[in-house]
Motif scaffolding. Structure first.
Motif, mmCIF file in Angstrom:
data_model
loop_
_atom_site.group_PDB
_atom_site.id
_atom_site.type_symbol
_atom_site.label_atom_id
_atom_site.label_comp_id
_atom_site.label_asym_id
_atom_site.label_seq_id
_atom_site.Cartn_x
_atom_site.Cartn_y
_atom_site.Cartn_z
ATOM 1 N N SER A 77 -6.677 -33.514 -50.709
ATOM 2 C CA SER A 77 -7.397 -34.489 -49.778
ATOM 3 C C SER A 77 -6.629 -34.313 -48.381
ATOM 4 O O SER A 77 -7.136 -34.966 -47.109
ATOM 5 C CB SER A 77 -6.600 -35.926 -49.959
ATOM 6 N N ALA A 78 -5.859 -32.822 -48.363
ATOM 7 C CA ALA A 78 -5.561 -32.631 -46.745
ATOM 8 C C ALA A 78 -6.144 -32.099 -45.768
ATOM 9 O O ALA A 78 -6.441 -31.942 -44.902
ATOM 10 C CB ALA A 78 -3.892 -31.340 -47.182
ATOM 11 N N LEU A 90 8.150 -36.932 -65.084
ATOM 12 C CA LEU A 90 8.435 -36.690 -64.035
ATOM 13 C C LEU A 90 7.141 -35.235 -63.638
ATOM 14 O O LEU A 90 6.762 -35.248 -62.218
ATOM 15 C CB LEU A 90 9.610 -36.413 -63.731
ATOM 16 N N PHE A 91 7.589 -34.457 -64.241
ATOM 17 C CA PHE A 91 7.129 -32.545 -63.064
ATOM 18 C C PHE A 91 5.595 -32.160 -63.473
ATOM 19 O O PHE A 91 4.789 -32.515 -62.513
ATOM 20 C CB PHE A 91 8.138 -31.287 -64.031
ATOM 21 N N THR A 92 4.768 -33.524 -65.126
ATOM 22 C CA THR A 92 3.346 -33.326 -64.742
ATOM 23 C C THR A 92 2.962 -34.827 -63.161
ATOM 24 O O THR A 92 1.798 -34.039 -62.930
ATOM 25 C CB THR A 92 3.017 -34.291 -65.976
ATOM 26 N N ALA A 142 -0.054 -35.157 -58.246
ATOM 27 C CA ALA A 142 0.491 -35.815 -56.839
ATOM 28 C C ALA A 142 0.185 -34.514 -55.454
ATOM 29 O O ALA A 142 -0.285 -34.887 -54.683
ATOM 30 C CB ALA A 142 1.781 -36.264 -56.317
ATOM 31 N N LEU A 143 0.820 -33.337 -56.072
ATOM 32 C CA LEU A 143 0.685 -32.680 -54.818
ATOM 33 C C LEU A 143 -0.539 -31.611 -55.174
ATOM 34 O O LEU A 143 -1.164 -31.219 -53.808
ATOM 35 C CB LEU A 143 2.037 -31.080 -55.298
ATOM 36 N N LEU A 144 -0.760 -31.879 -55.648
ATOM 37 C CA LEU A 144 -2.413 -31.169 -56.489
ATOM 38 C C LEU A 144 -3.072 -32.064 -55.617
ATOM 39 O O LEU A 144 -4.434 -31.654 -54.632
ATOM 40 C CB LEU A 144 -3.629 -31.320 -57.513
ATOM 41 N N SER A 145 -3.345 -33.496 -55.572
ATOM 42 C CA SER A 145 -3.939 -35.051 -54.864
ATOM 43 C C SER A 145 -3.524 -34.330 -53.482
ATOM 44 O O SER A 145 -5.111 -34.171 -52.613
ATOM 45 C CB SER A 145 -3.481 -36.139 -55.522
#
Length: 70
Positions: A65-66, A51-53, A58-61
């Motif tokens: 893209s921000a 889950l944490f991986t 997801a946060l890095l992705s």
């Protein structure tokens, strides 16, 4: 237990056998429950790792893209 039963002077081995069987049964139950608990904790730790991986990926992705970095 056998000492209390043998206080009247009987030499019956049945109480000692019952005590031995009860003790063995309780120890087996405790051992099996401990093994089951360790298995469940292992599954929990593995699931949380996945889950944490995924959350980190997801946060890095989302950060990438921000928009442009400064």
């Amino acid at each position: 237990m056998p000492e209390a039963v043998r206080a009247d002077g009987s030499d019956d081995e049945k109480p000692a056998d019952l005590q031995r069987a009860a003790f063995t049964g309780e120890m087996l139950r405790a051992s099996l429950m401990s093994a089951y608990q360790a298995w469940q904790v292992t599954l929990l730790a593995g699931g949380l790792g996945v889950l944490f991986t995924g959350l980190g990926a997801a946060l890095l992705s989302a950060r990438g893209s921000a928009g442009p970095r400064r």
